[in-house]
Design a protein around this motif. Structure first.
Motif, PDB file in Angstrom:
ATOM      1  N   ARG A  15      32.767  37.258  23.411  1.00  0.00           N
ATOM      2  CA  ARG A  15      33.082  35.950  23.126  1.00  0.00           C
ATOM      3  C   ARG A  15      34.733  35.894  22.465  1.00  0.00           C
ATOM      4  N   PHE A  16      35.221  36.733  21.057  1.00  0.00           N
ATOM      5  CA  PHE A  16      35.940  37.138  21.432  1.00  0.00           C
ATOM      6  C   PHE A  16      36.583  37.589  21.953  1.00  0.00           C
ATOM      7  N   ILE A  17      36.586  38.571  22.927  1.00  0.00           N
ATOM      8  CA  ILE A  17      37.918  39.324  23.219  1.00  0.00           C
ATOM      9  C   ILE A  17      37.988  38.222  24.388  1.00  0.00           C
ATOM     10  N   LEU A  18      37.244  37.408  24.667  1.00  0.00           N
ATOM     11  CA  LEU A  18      37.291  36.767  26.085  1.00  0.00           C
ATOM     12  C   LEU A  18      38.358  34.709  25.742  1.00  0.00           C
ATOM     13  N   GLN A  19      38.174  34.457  24.299  1.00  0.00           N
ATOM     14  CA  GLN A  19      38.883  34.373  23.190  1.00  0.00           C
ATOM     15  C   GLN A  19      40.592  33.916  23.699  1.00  0.00           C
ATOM     16  N   GLU A  20      40.748  35.543  22.861  1.00  0.00           N
ATOM     17  CA  GLU A  20      41.774  36.291  22.961  1.00  0.00           C
ATOM     18  C   GLU A  20      42.385  36.009  23.954  1.00  0.00           C
ATOM     19  N   ALA A  21      41.638  36.574  25.445  1.00  0.00           N
ATOM     20  CA  ALA A  21      41.803  36.240  26.844  1.00  0.00           C
ATOM     21  C   ALA A  21      43.200  35.032  26.980  1.00  0.00           C
ATOM     22  N   ASP A  22      42.290  34.040  26.955  1.00  0.00           N
ATOM     23  CA  ASP A  22      42.107  32.798  27.132  1.00  0.00           C
ATOM     24  C   ASP A  22      43.191  31.931  26.446  1.00  0.00           C
ATOM     25  N   ALA A  25      46.381  33.489  28.208  1.00  0.00           N
ATOM     26  CA  ALA A  25      47.124  33.568  28.850  1.00  0.00           C
ATOM     27  C   ALA A  25      47.634  31.709  29.303  1.00  0.00           C
ATOM     28  N   SER A  26      46.875  31.590  28.139  1.00  0.00           N
ATOM     29  CA  SER A  26      48.081  30.303  27.894  1.00  0.00           C
ATOM     30  C   SER A  26      49.561  30.143  27.469  1.00  0.00           C
ATOM     31  N   GLU A  27      49.935  31.340  26.706  1.00  0.00           N
ATOM     32  CA  GLU A  27      50.275  31.341  25.593  1.00  0.00           C
ATOM     33  C   GLU A  27      51.341  31.410  27.274  1.00  0.00           C
ATOM     34  N   ILE A  28      51.149  32.558  28.462  1.00  0.00           N
ATOM     35  CA  ILE A  28      51.758  33.125  29.481  1.00  0.00           C
ATOM     36  C   ILE A  28      51.844  32.115  29.866  1.00  0.00           C
ATOM     37  N   THR A  29      50.994  31.544  30.210  1.00  0.00           N
ATOM     38  CA  THR A  29      50.952  29.983  31.143  1.00  0.00           C
ATOM     39  C   THR A  29      52.195  28.614  30.640  1.00  0.00           C
ATOM     40  N   VAL A  30      52.403  28.725  29.557  1.00  0.00           N
ATOM     41  CA  VAL A  30      53.056  28.410  29.134  1.00  0.00           C
ATOM     42  C   VAL A  30      54.489  28.638  28.389  1.00  0.00           C
TER      43      VAL A  30
END
Length: 230
Positions: A15-22, A25-30
């Motif tokens: 979950r931690f890895i997925l959260q970090e990934a999300d 991904a959000s930072e990259i998208t922004v």
């Protein structure tokens, strides 16, 4: 640690890895959206500048073309005005020439004119011997006033009577037969020259008219055209 605890820890790590990934991904998208928007804004501004520059260029071309057209029309109007003014002045010159022709038709008046022209020519030349040329039609009138003119000159200049020979071989051209006539012509008057021909006084009516017209031309133009744009 039993299998259940291990499984929980694994799930937490996942979950931690997925959260970090999300989050990543959000930072990259922004960041990508911001970069896209900045680039889009730059492209829009660049295109606006290009459009404005193109508009200004075409506007300048139109303005230059309008100025050229205006200048051309203004010059054409000035040329027409100057031509019209010249036509008026030429008409006045021709009318004055016609008036001179009428003077020569009055024999008594014309004899007085001839005498005055001869005296004036003698005073200008101040030569003891001269040759006089006139129109063939005027010879008898010149002969009638020549002696009187010589005496008047001698009295004014306080000299002896000059010797004046009327040229019987070369005459001044006759007056023109019409306004549209071509070739040399003479309205009247005389031409006196020293015997060697080096000093000449042209005192014809045409020459006097031309001199007077040249001298008076600025004044004539001012009176006729002072209200017009030159």
């Amino acid at each position: 640690m039993n299998d259940a605890d291990v499984g929980k820890q694994v799930q937490q790590m996942v979950r931690f890895i997925l959260q970090e990934a999300d989050e990543k991904a959000s930072e990259i998208t922004v960041a990508a959206d911001e970069e896209f928007n900045i680039e889009k804004l730059q492209l829009v501004e660049s295109e606006k500048r290009r459009v404005r520059q193109e508009y200004e260029r075409k506007e300048k071309q139109v303005d230059v073309r309008r100025k050229i057209e205006y200048s051309t029309e203004l010059n054409a109007a000035r040329i027409k005005l100057l031509q019209a003014q010249d036509d008026v002045v030429t008409g006045m010159r021709e009318s004055a020439g016609d008036a001179l022709l009428r003077v020569t038709k009055d024999a008594n008046a014309y004899k007085r004119v001839l005498k005055g022209l001869i005296v004036q020519s003698l005073l200008r030349l101040r030569e003891p011997a001269l040759v006089l040329r006139c129109r063939e039609a005027d010879r008898s009138l010149v002969e009638a006033v020549l002696e009187v003119a010589k005496k008047e000159y001698a009295e004014k200049a306080k000299v002896n009577l000059p010797k004046v020979i009327i040229d019987g071989k070369v005459y001044l051209p006759p007056q023109r037969s019409g306004r549209d006539a071509h070739g040399p012509s003479c309205a009247g008057g005389v031409v006196l020259a020293s015997q060697d021909g080096k000093i000449v006084c042209e005192n014809t009516l045409d020459a006097r008219l031309n001199v007077s017209f040249r001298q008076k031309l600025p004044e004539i133009r001012k009176k006729l055209f002072s209200q017009q744009v030159s």
